[in-house]
Design a protein around this motif. Sequence first.
Motif, PDB file in Angstrom:
ATOM      1  N   LEU A 133      44.362  36.221  25.783  1.00 52.80           N
ATOM      2  CA  LEU A 133      45.037  36.115  27.078  1.00 52.80           C
ATOM      3  C   LEU A 133      44.127  36.694  28.151  1.00 52.80           C
ATOM      4  O   LEU A 133      43.843  37.894  28.151  1.00 52.80           O
ATOM      5  N   VAL A 134      43.658  35.830  29.043  1.00 51.14           N
ATOM      6  CA  VAL A 134      42.816  36.272  30.155  1.00 51.14           C
ATOM      7  C   VAL A 134      43.734  36.612  31.325  1.00 51.14           C
ATOM      8  O   VAL A 134      44.507  35.771  31.790  1.00 51.14           O
ATOM      9  N   VAL A 135      43.666  37.856  31.785  1.00 50.94           N
ATOM     10  CA  VAL A 135      44.487  38.321  32.904  1.00 50.94           C
ATOM     11  C   VAL A 135      43.584  38.451  34.129  1.00 50.94           C
ATOM     12  O   VAL A 135      42.585  39.173  34.103  1.00 50.94           O
ATOM     13  N   VAL A 136      43.943  37.731  35.179  1.00 57.92           N
ATOM     14  CA  VAL A 136      43.134  37.697  36.406  1.00 57.92           C
ATOM     15  C   VAL A 136      43.916  38.351  37.532  1.00 57.92           C
ATOM     16  O   VAL A 136      45.074  37.987  37.790  1.00 57.92           O
ATOM     17  N   LYS A 137      43.296  39.315  38.210  1.00 54.92           N
ATOM     18  CA  LYS A 137      43.923  39.989  39.351  1.00 54.92           C
ATOM     19  C   LYS A 137      43.006  39.843  40.556  1.00 54.92           C
ATOM     20  O   LYS A 137      41.811  40.138  40.467  1.00 54.92           O
ATOM     21  N   ALA A 138      43.569  39.370  41.656  1.00 53.60           N
ATOM     22  CA  ALA A 138      42.771  39.148  42.865  1.00 53.60           C
ATOM     23  C   ALA A 138      43.560  39.593  44.092  1.00 53.60           C
ATOM     24  O   ALA A 138      44.779  39.783  44.024  1.00 53.60           O
ATOM     25  N   SER A 139      42.866  39.781  45.192  1.00 52.20           N
ATOM     26  CA  SER A 139      43.561  40.137  46.427  1.00 52.20           C
ATOM     27  C   SER A 139      44.448  38.986  46.898  1.00 52.20           C
ATOM     28  O   SER A 139      45.493  39.198  47.501  1.00 52.20           O
ATOM     29  N   ASP A 140      44.015  37.744  46.610  1.00 56.98           N
ATOM     30  CA  ASP A 140      44.829  36.563  46.907  1.00 56.98           C
ATOM     31  C   ASP A 140      44.607  35.560  45.778  1.00 56.98           C
ATOM     32  O   ASP A 140      43.594  34.869  45.745  1.00 56.98           O
ATOM     33  N   ILE A 141      45.541  35.523  44.854  1.00 60.16           N
ATOM     34  CA  ILE A 141      45.367  34.686  43.671  1.00 60.16           C
ATOM     35  C   ILE A 141      45.370  33.206  44.014  1.00 60.16           C
ATOM     36  O   ILE A 141      44.881  32.366  43.232  1.00 60.16           O
ATOM     37  N   GLN A 142      45.905  32.833  45.214  1.00 60.57           N
ATOM     38  CA  GLN A 142      45.974  31.431  45.610  1.00 60.57           C
ATOM     39  C   GLN A 142      44.765  30.997  46.441  1.00 60.57           C
ATOM     40  O   GLN A 142      44.686  29.822  46.848  1.00 60.57           O
ATOM     41  N   ALA A 143      43.834  31.914  46.686  1.00 64.98           N
ATOM     42  CA  ALA A 143      42.650  31.573  47.474  1.00 64.98           C
ATOM     43  C   ALA A 143      41.858  30.474  46.769  1.00 64.98           C
ATOM     44  O   ALA A 143      41.744  30.479  45.533  1.00 64.98           O
ATOM     45  N   PRO A 144      41.324  29.495  47.532  1.00 58.20           N
ATOM     46  CA  PRO A 144      40.589  28.377  46.919  1.00 58.20           C
ATOM     47  C   PRO A 144      39.476  28.828  45.986  1.00 58.20           C
ATOM     48  O   PRO A 144      39.267  28.239  44.919  1.00 58.20           O
TER      49      PRO A 144
ATOM     50  N   ALA B 228      37.605  29.139  40.426  1.00 59.15           N
ATOM     51  CA  ALA B 228      37.031  29.916  39.327  1.00 59.15           C
ATOM     52  C   ALA B 228      37.903  29.811  38.074  1.00 59.15           C
ATOM     53  O   ALA B 228      37.394  29.667  36.952  1.00 59.15           O
ATOM     54  N   ILE B 229      39.222  29.872  38.240  1.00 56.40           N
ATOM     55  CA  ILE B 229      40.135  29.762  37.093  1.00 56.40           C
ATOM     56  C   ILE B 229      40.032  28.373  36.466  1.00 56.40           C
ATOM     57  O   ILE B 229      40.000  28.222  35.233  1.00 56.40           O
ATOM     58  N   ALA B 230      39.958  27.335  37.329  1.00 55.27           N
ATOM     59  CA  ALA B 230      39.810  25.963  36.813  1.00 55.27           C
ATOM     60  C   ALA B 230      38.497  25.813  36.054  1.00 55.27           C
ATOM     61  O   ALA B 230      38.440  25.136  35.018  1.00 55.27           O
ATOM     62  N   SER B 231      37.453  26.466  36.556  1.00 53.98           N
ATOM     63  CA  SER B 231      36.156  26.416  35.881  1.00 53.98           C
ATOM     64  C   SER B 231      36.238  27.048  34.491  1.00 53.98           C
ATOM     65  O   SER B 231      35.673  26.522  33.521  1.00 53.98           O
ATOM     66  N   LEU B 232      36.971  28.184  34.375  1.00 58.70           N
ATOM     67  CA  LEU B 232      37.143  28.841  33.080  1.00 58.70           C
ATOM     68  C   LEU B 232      37.902  27.930  32.116  1.00 58.70           C
ATOM     69  O   LEU B 232      37.506  27.764  30.955  1.00 58.70           O
TER      70      LEU B 232
ATOM     71  N   GLN C 289      43.793  24.161  21.547  1.00 57.20           N
ATOM     72  CA  GLN C 289      44.671  23.668  22.596  1.00 57.20           C
ATOM     73  C   GLN C 289      46.114  24.086  22.271  1.00 57.20           C
ATOM     74  O   GLN C 289      46.442  24.298  21.097  1.00 57.20           O
ATOM     75  N   PRO C 290      46.985  24.195  23.262  1.00 58.26           N
ATOM     76  CA  PRO C 290      46.722  23.987  24.685  1.00 58.26           C
ATOM     77  C   PRO C 290      46.251  25.274  25.364  1.00 58.26           C
ATOM     78  O   PRO C 290      46.614  26.365  24.940  1.00 58.26           O
ATOM     79  N   ILE C 291      45.450  25.121  26.413  1.00 54.45           N
ATOM     80  CA  ILE C 291      45.061  26.249  27.265  1.00 54.45           C
ATOM     81  C   ILE C 291      46.022  26.247  28.448  1.00 54.45           C
ATOM     82  O   ILE C 291      46.055  25.292  29.228  1.00 54.45           O
ATOM     83  N   ARG C 292      46.838  27.286  28.544  1.00 55.96           N
ATOM     84  CA  ARG C 292      47.905  27.312  29.553  1.00 55.96           C
ATOM     85  C   ARG C 292      47.633  28.389  30.593  1.00 55.96           C
ATOM     86  O   ARG C 292      47.146  29.472  30.285  1.00 55.96           O
ATOM     87  N   GLU C 293      47.997  28.066  31.822  1.00 54.48           N
ATOM     88  CA  GLU C 293      47.850  29.014  32.933  1.00 54.48           C
ATOM     89  C   GLU C 293      49.208  29.264  33.573  1.00 54.48           C
ATOM     90  O   GLU C 293      50.025  28.348  33.705  1.00 54.48           O
ATOM     91  N   GLN C 294      49.438  30.509  33.932  1.00 55.96           N
ATOM     92  CA  GLN C 294      50.663  30.862  34.656  1.00 55.96           C
ATOM     93  C   GLN C 294      50.277  31.761  35.818  1.00 55.96           C
ATOM     94  O   GLN C 294      49.576  32.759  35.636  1.00 55.96           O
TER      95      GLN C 294
ATOM     96  N   VAL D 264      48.486  37.773  40.473  1.00 58.49           N
ATOM     97  CA  VAL D 264      47.997  37.832  39.101  1.00 58.49           C
ATOM     98  C   VAL D 264      48.180  36.470  38.451  1.00 58.49           C
ATOM     99  O   VAL D 264      49.167  35.775  38.720  1.00 58.49           O
ATOM    100  N   ALA D 265      47.217  36.078  37.639  1.00 56.72           N
ATOM    101  CA  ALA D 265      47.332  34.849  36.852  1.00 56.72           C
ATOM    102  C   ALA D 265      46.978  35.165  35.406  1.00 56.72           C
ATOM    103  O   ALA D 265      46.163  36.059  35.128  1.00 56.72           O
ATOM    104  N   THR D 266      47.585  34.458  34.466  1.00 59.11           N
ATOM    105  CA  THR D 266      47.266  34.617  33.048  1.00 59.11           C
ATOM    106  C   THR D 266      46.865  33.267  32.480  1.00 59.11           C
ATOM    107  O   THR D 266      47.473  32.239  32.802  1.00 59.11           O
ATOM    108  N   ILE D 267      45.831  33.261  31.651  1.00 59.42           N
ATOM    109  CA  ILE D 267      45.367  32.036  30.989  1.00 59.42           C
ATOM    110  C   ILE D 267      45.383  32.291  29.483  1.00 59.42           C
ATOM    111  O   ILE D 267      44.694  33.187  28.987  1.00 59.42           O
TER     112      ILE D 267
END
Length: 725
Positions: free
Chosen positions: A416-427, A432-436, A448-453, A460-463
């Motif tokens: 589970l990849v946990v991503v924390k950013a100042s603005d998780i919706q920033a382009p 970067a998340i799509a690239s991962l 599979q499947p690789i899921r993102e929330q 915060v986003a989780t992959i």
Amino acid sequence: MEENLAARLGGWSARHRKTAIIGWLVFVVAAVLIGGMAGQRQLTDGEQGAGDSGRAVRILEEAGITSPATEMVLIHSAAPDGFRAAVPDVTRAIRDSGRAATVREPLISRDHRDALVQFDMAGDPKTAADRVEPVQAAVARAGTAHPEVRVEEFGDASGNRWFNKTLGKDFSQAELTAVPLALGILLVAFGALLAAVVPVGIALTAFLAANGLLAVISHAMHMDGSASSVMLLMGLAVGVDYCLFYLRREREERAAGRDRETALRIAAATSGRSVLVSGLTVMVAMAGMFMSGMAIFEGFAVATILVVLIAVIGSVTVLPALLSLLGDRVEFGRIPFLRRRRSSGRFWNAVLRPVLARPGVSAALAAAFLLALAAPALGMHTEKLRIDQQVPKDTALIKTYERINAAFPGGNDPALVVVKASDIQAPRVRQAIASLRNAARRNGEFGQPIREQVHAAANVATISVPLAGNGSDATSRHALATLRQRLVPAALGGVAEARVGGPLAFSTDWNAQLRDSIVPVFLFVLGVTFLLMLISFRSVPIAATAIALNLLSVGAAYGVMVAMFQHGWGASLVGTQGVGAIEAWLPLFVFVVLFGLSMDYHVFVVSRIREAYDRGVPTTAAVAQGIRATAGAVTSAAVIMVAVFAVFGTLSMQDFKQMGVGLSIAVLLDATIVRAVLLPAVMTLLGERNWYLPRALSWLPGVSHGEPTAAAPTVPQPIYVPTNH
């Protein structure tokens, strides 16, 4: 001769026995009531974790994000696509149960023989296990309607429901078995019902009081769920042993012609002092776990120190008060056919004669035997055991888990990849998340499947990224390393904070933290134990011998654990199989516990040897006297410890089996090979050098090992002592 602390405590308790007994009962009842009202607080996942994966969990906890309890239903058909008709009915049954929040589109295996329906349980994930039964029943009914396929369910809620039922049953059985076992062994040892009940009663009340206080402490320092079980194990073992040593000495002095008051005073000054030294050594050894820097060990340290401290207090205060009150009535409820048992004394005399006659050969053979047992420990492999390693292979739950993992590799235990950013919706972050995700899809090491929330409010986003392999093998470990070292830094480096968690990541980071902390813990325990022995016996050889013998015991225990549970040699004897690894937390825990508990016997035996030496008996004769005098008590104490620990070896969970078998084997070896062969052989070889103290340490205080004052025997009323020491 000035009285030591144990003698003063015993004397006060005997003179104020009602105060001591009533005060103890009030303390126990108050601790139980306060603890019951407070309730015990458990460690969170973030507090248990370490390294990168621990940080990943803490990011989610700080953001208030809870992962739902996810369930999986596997639908298998012998023929390709033979499951098609059953999938809609299974999906409908899940939705109609009213307990599912989200039902996802089914996944199809590569050979088209399996479909996987995944859904999240509605409501609090912590209580999902209590609400999953209707879903399981609905899925089972849907499966019955389609006999051409196999339908089975596995997941967080159903798995926890199974664990809760199994562990609850196991621990109830352990508690119901351990106490009668200890009582039965003491009944054989003393040959009288009341003499057997008293030590068990004090040990149990010490555990109850400690458990109540632990609940209060847990509000400041959260505890692992198994802390109370560890406390029960330790409380019964040391509590019964301490009372046994004390009571045996008091009965022995009465049999030797002492009056009641003198016998009790001598028992307090000798066995009571040994209890204090032994208890202090055990507590100091347990304190070594604080140096691990890991919350689970800190909780174990608090739990074990607390129960040992209370057991020691009970043994040197309440026990002498009870003995003063009961007098020779402690022999109430004698068992006639046990009145003249002498087999223990004859057995240990037979063992000791050749040891003292040929100490060099005996020491060499005993050391070689223990080293041979320890040899497998050189290949020890530790990890946080997966569910299929923890639970017996023939369990339906595990069969389902393995079939899901075979059809959909990595789906059971994804990273589970946990991503924390100042603005998780920033382009930039979204790109970067799509690239991962794209990089993971193209890489053959991930399933599979690789899921993102995305949790926009918390930024915060989780992959979820399934790993190839079985979840902990070399293939899975390589995939995790690829994700951590290549894919995540390449996609998210410099863009957002990204941490990789999940079961395998947790195990990897936990082991790394343990490797870093285990050497300081070992050095602390060894160093402090050496100092305590040095101060207690004013002898460098005695302190060094204690360390060496205990290391041999621990090494042999490690070797047996590795042989049985890692390689599977003889694992069927305890109803399990080799799982290729030792539970990660056990080596450090077993080392600390065994090092502490081994001092029970060592202090008790060596104190008796030193007591004889201080009376002017030559060292070789003092060794023989000390071993023979303590053989009965050590035998009984060891049998109780082995029995209590072995009960945990009968539980379903692999980590408890490993702990129970490892501790019971170690105590058995320690009380037999080490204390009855190696210790007397080494001390006989050393002779007068046993008591060597460098002139530079002559300032150490002198410590009495004998009775506080000389007391002439009086002629008592006839009493019965069941075993001749």
